[in-house]
Design a protein around this motif. Structure first.
Motif, PDB file in Angstrom:
ATOM      1  N   GLU A  53       0.851  -1.182   0.000  1.00  0.00           N
ATOM      2  CA  GLU A  53       0.000   0.000   0.000  1.00  0.00           C
ATOM      3  C   GLU A  53       0.892   1.239   0.000  1.00  0.00           C
ATOM      4  N   VAL A  54       0.544   2.215  -0.805  1.00  0.00           N
ATOM      5  CA  VAL A  54       1.288   3.476  -0.812  1.00  0.00           C
ATOM      6  C   VAL A  54       0.302   4.634  -0.739  1.00  0.00           C
ATOM      7  N   THR A  55       0.647   5.614   0.048  1.00  0.00           N
ATOM      8  CA  THR A  55      -0.194   6.807   0.182  1.00  0.00           C
ATOM      9  C   THR A  55       0.612   8.021  -0.257  1.00  0.00           C
ATOM     10  N   TYR A  56       0.001   8.865  -1.069  1.00  0.00           N
ATOM     11  CA  TYR A  56       0.674  10.066  -1.543  1.00  0.00           C
ATOM     12  C   TYR A  56      -0.363  11.162  -1.720  1.00  0.00           C
ATOM     13  N   GLU A  57       0.088  12.389  -1.789  1.00  0.00           N
ATOM     14  CA  GLU A  57      -0.828  13.524  -1.888  1.00  0.00           C
ATOM     15  C   GLU A  57      -0.589  14.319  -3.160  1.00  0.00           C
ATOM     16  N   ALA A  58      -1.693  14.749  -3.757  1.00  0.00           N
ATOM     17  CA  ALA A  58      -1.632  15.606  -4.943  1.00  0.00           C
ATOM     18  C   ALA A  58      -2.966  16.314  -5.091  1.00  0.00           C
ATOM     19  N   ASP A  59      -2.937  17.504  -5.611  1.00  0.00           N
ATOM     20  CA  ASP A  59      -4.180  18.262  -5.827  1.00  0.00           C
ATOM     21  C   ASP A  59      -4.956  18.400  -4.508  1.00  0.00           C
ATOM     22  N   SER A  60      -4.219  18.526  -3.401  1.00  0.00           N
ATOM     23  CA  SER A  60      -4.795  18.689  -2.056  1.00  0.00           C
ATOM     24  C   SER A  60      -5.652  17.498  -1.634  1.00  0.00           C
ATOM     25  N   ILE A  61      -5.367  16.321  -2.204  1.00  0.00           N
ATOM     26  CA  ILE A  61      -6.125  15.109  -1.885  1.00  0.00           C
ATOM     27  C   ILE A  61      -5.150  13.980  -1.591  1.00  0.00           C
ATOM     28  N   SER A  62      -5.505  13.123  -0.644  1.00  0.00           N
ATOM     29  CA  SER A  62      -4.696  11.952  -0.333  1.00  0.00           C
ATOM     30  C   SER A  62      -5.061  10.815  -1.276  1.00  0.00           C
ATOM     31  N   MET A  63      -4.049  10.186  -1.875  1.00  0.00           N
ATOM     32  CA  MET A  63      -4.254   9.091  -2.821  1.00  0.00           C
ATOM     33  C   MET A  63      -3.797   7.769  -2.198  1.00  0.00           C
ATOM     34  N   ASN A  64      -4.595   6.731  -2.399  1.00  0.00           N
ATOM     35  CA  ASN A  64      -4.257   5.406  -1.884  1.00  0.00           C
ATOM     36  C   ASN A  64      -3.945   4.480  -3.053  1.00  0.00           C
ATOM     37  N   GLY A  65      -2.655   4.222  -3.266  1.00  0.00           N
ATOM     38  CA  GLY A  65      -2.232   3.373  -4.374  1.00  0.00           C
ATOM     39  C   GLY A  65      -1.750   2.013  -3.895  1.00  0.00           C
ATOM     40  N   PHE A  66      -1.328   1.206  -4.866  1.00  0.00           N
ATOM     41  CA  PHE A  66      -0.855  -0.158  -4.586  1.00  0.00           C
ATOM     42  C   PHE A  66       0.259  -0.470  -5.560  1.00  0.00           C
ATOM     43  N   ILE A  67       1.445  -0.782  -5.014  1.00  0.00           N
ATOM     44  CA  ILE A  67       2.595  -1.058  -5.877  1.00  0.00           C
ATOM     45  C   ILE A  67       2.969  -2.532  -5.787  1.00  0.00           C
ATOM     46  N   ALA A  68       3.243  -3.142  -6.933  1.00  0.00           N
ATOM     47  CA  ALA A  68       3.573  -4.569  -6.989  1.00  0.00           C
ATOM     48  C   ALA A  68       4.874  -4.767  -7.753  1.00  0.00           C
ATOM     49  N   TYR A  69       5.697  -5.715  -7.262  1.00  0.00           N
ATOM     50  CA  TYR A  69       6.963  -6.026  -7.918  1.00  0.00           C
ATOM     51  C   TYR A  69       7.410  -7.412  -7.480  1.00  0.00           C
ATOM     52  N   ASN A  70       8.329  -7.975  -8.249  1.00  0.00           N
ATOM     53  CA  ASN A  70       8.882  -9.286  -7.919  1.00  0.00           C
ATOM     54  C   ASN A  70      10.136  -9.091  -7.081  1.00  0.00           C
ATOM     55  N   ALA A  71      10.037  -9.391  -5.785  1.00  0.00           N
ATOM     56  CA  ALA A  71      11.176  -9.222  -4.882  1.00  0.00           C
ATOM     57  C   ALA A  71      12.279 -10.232  -5.165  1.00  0.00           C
ATOM     58  N   GLY A  72      11.954 -11.288  -5.917  1.00  0.00           N
ATOM     59  CA  GLY A  72      12.957 -12.282  -6.259  1.00  0.00           C
ATOM     60  C   GLY A  72      13.807 -11.886  -7.444  1.00  0.00           C
ATOM     61  N   GLN A  73      13.477 -10.788  -8.058  1.00  0.00           N
ATOM     62  CA  GLN A  73      14.187 -10.296  -9.240  1.00  0.00           C
ATOM     63  C   GLN A  73      15.214  -9.255  -8.815  1.00  0.00           C
ATOM     64  N   THR A  74      16.405  -9.324  -9.358  1.00  0.00           N
ATOM     65  CA  THR A  74      17.452  -8.374  -9.005  1.00  0.00           C
ATOM     66  C   THR A  74      17.533  -7.240 -10.019  1.00  0.00           C
ATOM     67  N   GLY A  75      18.077  -6.130  -9.577  1.00  0.00           N
ATOM     68  CA  GLY A  75      18.268  -4.996 -10.480  1.00  0.00           C
ATOM     69  C   GLY A  75      16.998  -4.189 -10.673  1.00  0.00           C
ATOM     70  N   THR A  76      17.144  -3.063 -11.368  1.00  0.00           N
ATOM     71  CA  THR A  76      15.983  -2.223 -11.654  1.00  0.00           C
ATOM     72  C   THR A  76      15.295  -2.681 -12.925  1.00  0.00           C
ATOM     73  N   ARG A  77      14.053  -2.282 -13.080  1.00  0.00           N
ATOM     74  CA  ARG A  77      13.259  -2.682 -14.247  1.00  0.00           C
ATOM     75  C   ARG A  77      12.248  -1.583 -14.575  1.00  0.00           C
ATOM     76  N   PRO A  78      11.665  -1.585 -15.791  1.00  0.00           N
ATOM     77  CA  PRO A  78      10.698  -0.548 -16.151  1.00  0.00           C
ATOM     78  C   PRO A  78       9.510  -0.510 -15.201  1.00  0.00           C
ATOM     79  N   GLY A  79       8.930   0.671 -15.068  1.00  0.00           N
ATOM     80  CA  GLY A  79       7.763   0.860 -14.216  1.00  0.00           C
ATOM     81  C   GLY A  79       6.517   1.132 -15.040  1.00  0.00           C
ATOM     82  N   ILE A  80       5.388   0.583 -14.595  1.00  0.00           N
ATOM     83  CA  ILE A  80       4.114   0.757 -15.312  1.00  0.00           C
ATOM     84  C   ILE A  80       3.062   1.311 -14.364  1.00  0.00           C
TER      85      ILE A  80
END
Length: 290
Positions: A53-80
């Motif tokens: 779960e990730v929370t961030y603010e923009a436009d004077s509003i709190s946003m509740n997002g969700f970030i997913a990734y493979n922790a078994g993978q090494t190195g950086t990778r593109p973001g979508i």
């Protein structure tokens, strides 16, 4: 014996020359093998999908997002970035984020409404989505903040960012492309195509893939043709896919149930769902040089 070895050596050289094994060919082959090795490394990485779960603010509003990734993978990778349907940030958007993580990307299911707001009825969904498009400055701020959050994840290659969206979300990512946001590409699944702010020549930097239901009653033929003309006039790199027999929300397995409940022309289409996802994979391979 030495004489025979000499003849064998000459024969080998002749074969190599006749097959056209020159420096350029060798480099191309090496590059191809490197690319394949990188893809294989992703496929062979231990599958350990994390959802946070990730929370961030923009436009004077709190946003509740969700970030997913493979922790078994090494190195950086593109973001979508994954932009939800007009129902709001729900389990479906998170499911797609996890699917992207399984493919080797870092995916952020964004919250364009704020406070994790979700609609249970089409009337509310219409109000929520209309409010976003009627406040484009706010919509820009929310999208850009989500992009900042995604780039800030340690697993993300901040130089390689794309976005996908469904229905309302499809319209959002197409507008992000129209605004010239620094995205490698955007993918719209059964999204709205119309806009009150058409792109001008040179505005669009991102490559665009539109996955459209050929039988979608919410998107007219005039809208399709108008969109294609807009993209051509803007000089956009557009790939437009229309799936025969596919209606609105063709990627969502819950579409039939929701359609029947509210008497809306929605329908899941398994063939179009799978085909559009594969088309997205090919598109991403192209823009990210995977």
């Amino acid at each position: 014996m030495k004489k025979e070895l000499h003849y064998l050596t000459l024969l080998l050289l002749v074969i190599l020359v006749s097959c056209g094994t020159q420096k350029g060919d060798t480099e191309d082959k090496a590059a191809s093998e490197t690319s394949e090795s990188a893809a294989e490394a992703i496929e062979q990485a231990p599958m350990d999908i994390k959802g946070e779960e990730v929370t961030y603010e923009a436009d004077s509003i709190s946003m509740n997002g969700f970030i997913a990734y493979n922790a078994g993978q090494t190195g950086t990778r593109p973001g979508i970035l994954v932009v939800h349907e007009w129902w709001g940030h729900n389990d479906y958007a998170r499911k797609r984020a996890k699917m992207l993580a399984e493919m080797g990307y870092v995916a952020l299911a964004v919250d364009m409404y704020g406070d994790g707001l979700q609609a249970d009825h089409p009337e509310d969904a219409g109000k929520f989505s209309s409010a976003v498009f009627q406040n484009l400055d706010g919509a820009k701020a929310r999208f850009l903040k989500a992009m900042e959050v995604l780039k800030g994840n340690p697993a993300t290659d901040s130089t390689k960012i794309a976005a996908i969206g469904y229905c309302f979300g499809g319209g959002v990512v197409l507008h992000a492309a129209r605004f010239g946001f620094p995205l490698a590409g955007v993918v719209s699944f059964h999204g709205s195509l119309d806009t009150a702010t058409p792109a001008a020549e040179g505005d669009i930097k991102a490559a665009i893939l539109v996955c459209h239901g050929a039988d979608d009653p919410f998107v007219s033929t005039e809208s399709v043709e108008g969109f294609k003309k807009e993209m051509a006039d803007a000089g956009a790199n557009l790939t437009f896919k229309a799936y025969e027999g596919a209606k609105h929300s063709f990627t969502n397995p819950d579409a039939d149930t929701v359609g029947q409940k509210f008497e809306l022309p929605l329908a899941y289409n398994e063939a179009a769902d799978k085909a559009s996802w594969e088309d997205m994979k090919v598109f991403f391979d192209g823009i990210f040089d995977n």
